[in-house]
Motif scaffolding. Structure first.
Motif, PDB file in Angstrom:
ATOM      1  N   LYS A 170      33.351  42.177  50.861  1.00  0.00           N
ATOM      2  CA  LYS A 170      33.960  41.812  52.140  1.00  0.00           C
ATOM      3  C   LYS A 170      34.409  40.349  52.123  1.00  0.00           C
ATOM      4  CE  LYS A 170      33.023  41.673  57.071  1.00  0.00           C
ATOM      5  NZ  LYS A 170      32.066  41.989  58.130  1.00  0.00           N
ATOM      6  N   GLY A 171      35.668  40.115  52.546  1.00  0.00           N
ATOM      7  CA  GLY A 171      36.213  38.768  52.616  1.00  0.00           C
ATOM      8  C   GLY A 171      37.013  38.359  51.396  1.00  0.00           C
ATOM      9  N   LYS A 172      36.896  39.086  50.292  1.00  0.00           N
ATOM     10  CA  LYS A 172      37.657  38.742  49.094  1.00  0.00           C
ATOM     11  C   LYS A 172      39.109  39.187  49.252  1.00  0.00           C
ATOM     12  CE  LYS A 172      34.786  38.188  45.125  1.00  0.00           C
ATOM     13  NZ  LYS A 172      34.718  38.494  43.708  1.00  0.00           N
ATOM     14  N   THR A 173      40.005  38.411  48.658  1.00  0.00           N
ATOM     15  CA  THR A 173      41.415  38.760  48.689  1.00  0.00           C
ATOM     16  C   THR A 173      41.898  39.035  47.278  1.00  0.00           C
ATOM     17  OG1 THR A 173      42.087  36.458  48.501  1.00  0.00           O
ATOM     18  CG2 THR A 173      41.854  37.348  50.720  1.00  0.00           C
ATOM     19  N   GLN A 217      45.459  41.147  44.933  1.00  0.00           N
ATOM     20  CA  GLN A 217      46.713  41.874  44.922  1.00  0.00           C
ATOM     21  C   GLN A 217      46.446  43.313  44.497  1.00  0.00           C
ATOM     22  OE1 GLN A 217      49.575  39.924  42.501  1.00  0.00           O
ATOM     23  NE2 GLN A 217      51.287  41.028  43.332  1.00  0.00           N
ATOM     24  N   ILE A 218      47.146  44.260  45.099  1.00  0.00           N
ATOM     25  CA  ILE A 218      46.984  45.666  44.740  1.00  0.00           C
ATOM     26  C   ILE A 218      47.666  45.900  43.399  1.00  0.00           C
ATOM     27  CG2 ILE A 218      47.557  48.042  45.331  1.00  0.00           C
ATOM     28  CD1 ILE A 218      47.286  47.360  48.221  1.00  0.00           C
ATOM     29  N   LEU A 219      46.908  46.456  42.452  1.00  0.00           N
ATOM     30  CA  LEU A 219      47.435  46.751  41.124  1.00  0.00           C
ATOM     31  C   LEU A 219      47.934  48.185  41.024  1.00  0.00           C
ATOM     32  CD1 LEU A 219      44.658  45.024  38.989  1.00  0.00           C
ATOM     33  CD2 LEU A 219      46.871  44.090  39.680  1.00  0.00           C
ATOM     34  N   GLN A 220      47.256  49.104  41.730  1.00  0.00           N
ATOM     35  CA  GLN A 220      47.626  50.514  41.651  1.00  0.00           C
ATOM     36  C   GLN A 220      47.134  51.218  42.908  1.00  0.00           C
ATOM     37  OE1 GLN A 220      46.119  52.254  38.088  1.00  0.00           O
ATOM     38  NE2 GLN A 220      47.448  54.022  38.175  1.00  0.00           N
ATOM     39  N   VAL A 221      47.901  52.203  43.381  1.00  0.00           N
ATOM     40  CA  VAL A 221      47.535  52.957  44.577  1.00  0.00           C
ATOM     41  C   VAL A 221      47.478  54.441  44.219  1.00  0.00           C
ATOM     42  CG1 VAL A 221      48.185  53.548  46.943  1.00  0.00           C
ATOM     43  CG2 VAL A 221      48.654  51.275  46.069  1.00  0.00           C
ATOM     44  N   PHE A 222      46.449  55.136  44.737  1.00  0.00           N
ATOM     45  CA  PHE A 222      46.295  56.576  44.552  1.00  0.00           C
ATOM     46  C   PHE A 222      46.348  57.232  45.936  1.00  0.00           C
ATOM     47  CE2 PHE A 222      43.714  54.396  41.331  1.00  0.00           C
ATOM     48  CZ  PHE A 222      44.388  54.800  40.187  1.00  0.00           C
ATOM     49  N   PRO A 223      47.556  57.573  46.440  1.00  0.00           N
ATOM     50  CA  PRO A 223      47.693  58.078  47.803  1.00  0.00           C
ATOM     51  C   PRO A 223      46.942  59.391  48.049  1.00  0.00           C
ATOM     52  CG  PRO A 223      49.853  57.680  46.817  1.00  0.00           C
ATOM     53  CD  PRO A 223      48.838  57.462  45.763  1.00  0.00           C
ATOM     54  N   ALA A 224      46.893  60.275  47.059  1.00  0.00           N
ATOM     55  CA  ALA A 224      46.222  61.560  47.245  1.00  0.00           C
ATOM     56  C   ALA A 224      44.721  61.370  47.443  1.00  0.00           C
ATOM     57  CB  ALA A 224      46.478  62.463  46.044  1.00  0.00           C
ATOM     58  N   LYS A 225      44.140  60.391  46.773  1.00  0.00           N
ATOM     59  CA  LYS A 225      42.710  60.114  46.894  1.00  0.00           C
ATOM     60  C   LYS A 225      42.409  59.070  47.964  1.00  0.00           C
ATOM     61  CE  LYS A 225      41.729  61.021  42.025  1.00  0.00           C
ATOM     62  NZ  LYS A 225      41.203  60.434  40.788  1.00  0.00           N
ATOM     63  N   ARG A 226      43.445  58.471  48.535  1.00  0.00           N
ATOM     64  CA  ARG A 226      43.334  57.391  49.536  1.00  0.00           C
ATOM     65  C   ARG A 226      42.522  56.220  48.997  1.00  0.00           C
ATOM     66  NH1 ARG A 226      45.418  57.244  53.992  1.00  0.00           N
ATOM     67  NH2 ARG A 226      43.761  56.170  55.056  1.00  0.00           N
ATOM     68  N   LYS A 227      42.845  55.808  47.779  1.00  0.00           N
ATOM     69  CA  LYS A 227      42.163  54.694  47.130  1.00  0.00           C
ATOM     70  C   LYS A 227      43.185  53.777  46.472  1.00  0.00           C
ATOM     71  CE  LYS A 227      37.833  57.074  46.274  1.00  0.00           C
ATOM     72  NZ  LYS A 227      36.898  56.249  46.990  1.00  0.00           N
ATOM     73  N   ALA A 228      42.750  52.546  46.198  1.00  0.00           N
ATOM     74  CA  ALA A 228      43.607  51.572  45.525  1.00  0.00           C
ATOM     75  C   ALA A 228      42.751  50.691  44.629  1.00  0.00           C
ATOM     76  CB  ALA A 228      44.348  50.721  46.537  1.00  0.00           C
ATOM     77  N   ILE A 229      43.364  50.151  43.595  1.00  0.00           N
ATOM     78  CA  ILE A 229      42.694  49.190  42.731  1.00  0.00           C
ATOM     79  C   ILE A 229      43.213  47.812  43.093  1.00  0.00           C
ATOM     80  CG2 ILE A 229      42.429  48.399  40.358  1.00  0.00           C
ATOM     81  CD1 ILE A 229      42.575  51.270  39.443  1.00  0.00           C
ATOM     82  N   VAL A 230      42.281  46.915  43.458  1.00  0.00           N
ATOM     83  CA  VAL A 230      42.608  45.547  43.841  1.00  0.00           C
ATOM     84  C   VAL A 230      42.046  44.621  42.772  1.00  0.00           C
ATOM     85  CG1 VAL A 230      42.370  43.787  45.638  1.00  0.00           C
ATOM     86  CG2 VAL A 230      42.478  46.194  46.265  1.00  0.00           C
ATOM     87  N   GLU A 231      42.848  43.631  42.342  1.00  0.00           N
ATOM     88  CA  GLU A 231      42.405  42.756  41.262  1.00  0.00           C
ATOM     89  C   GLU A 231      41.163  41.956  41.657  1.00  0.00           C
ATOM     90  OE1 GLU A 231      45.184  39.744  40.088  1.00  0.00           O
ATOM     91  OE2 GLU A 231      45.666  39.216  42.149  1.00  0.00           O
ATOM     92  N   ASN A 232      40.220  41.878  40.735  1.00  0.00           N
ATOM     93  CA  ASN A 232      38.961  41.142  40.882  1.00  0.00           C
ATOM     94  C   ASN A 232      38.080  41.653  42.019  1.00  0.00           C
ATOM     95  OD1 ASN A 232      39.719  39.495  38.724  1.00  0.00           O
ATOM     96  ND2 ASN A 232      40.803  38.107  40.088  1.00  0.00           N
ATOM     97  N   VAL A 233      38.251  42.902  42.420  1.00  0.00           N
ATOM     98  CA  VAL A 233      37.411  43.517  43.441  1.00  0.00           C
ATOM     99  C   VAL A 233      36.881  44.825  42.868  1.00  0.00           C
ATOM    100  CG1 VAL A 233      37.388  44.564  45.737  1.00  0.00           C
ATOM    101  CG2 VAL A 233      38.685  42.484  45.335  1.00  0.00           C
TER     102      VAL A 233
END
Length: 102
Positions: A19-22, A24-40
């Motif tokens: 929580k609170g970390k920022t 950039q989105i590297l990849q989005v998986f719309p079917a799974k409703r998930k995303a990969i965010v750098e350093n998170v």
């Protein structure tokens, strides 16, 4: 459903361990409703040595749920995303807090 968050968007984590970390989105998986965010949500995986891989401990970025992240607006504050048509009748995303196009 239209994509409110896309690859390359700058986001902030709203809930969970990061929580609170920022980042950039590297990849989005719309079917799974998930995303990969750098350093998170980085996990450590043990990999076996092979001809192409030296093996050992490897850090892997794991997906985070889309409900736990929010887009950052021009003021670096979390915002919701809306859709509207611009002057050229093209559908665009905009930040609801500032009204600026994304």
């Amino acid at each position: 459903m239209a994509a409110k968050l896309k690859t390359g968007d700058k986001v902030i984590v709203l809930a969970g361990k990061y929580k609170g970390k920022t980042g950039q989105i590297l990849q989005v998986f719309p079917a799974k409703r998930k995303a990969i965010v750098e350093n998170v949500n980085v996990a450590v995986r043990h990999t076996k040595q092979s001809q192409n891989n030296p093996g050992g401990l490897v850090e892997k970025q794991m997906p985070i749920d889309l409900s736990n992240i929010a887009l950052l607006d021009s003021n670096n504050a979390a915002t919701r995303v809306g859709f509207r048509f611009n002057d050229n009748e093209k559908k665009v995303r905009y930040a609801k807090t500032t009204g600026d196009e994304i």
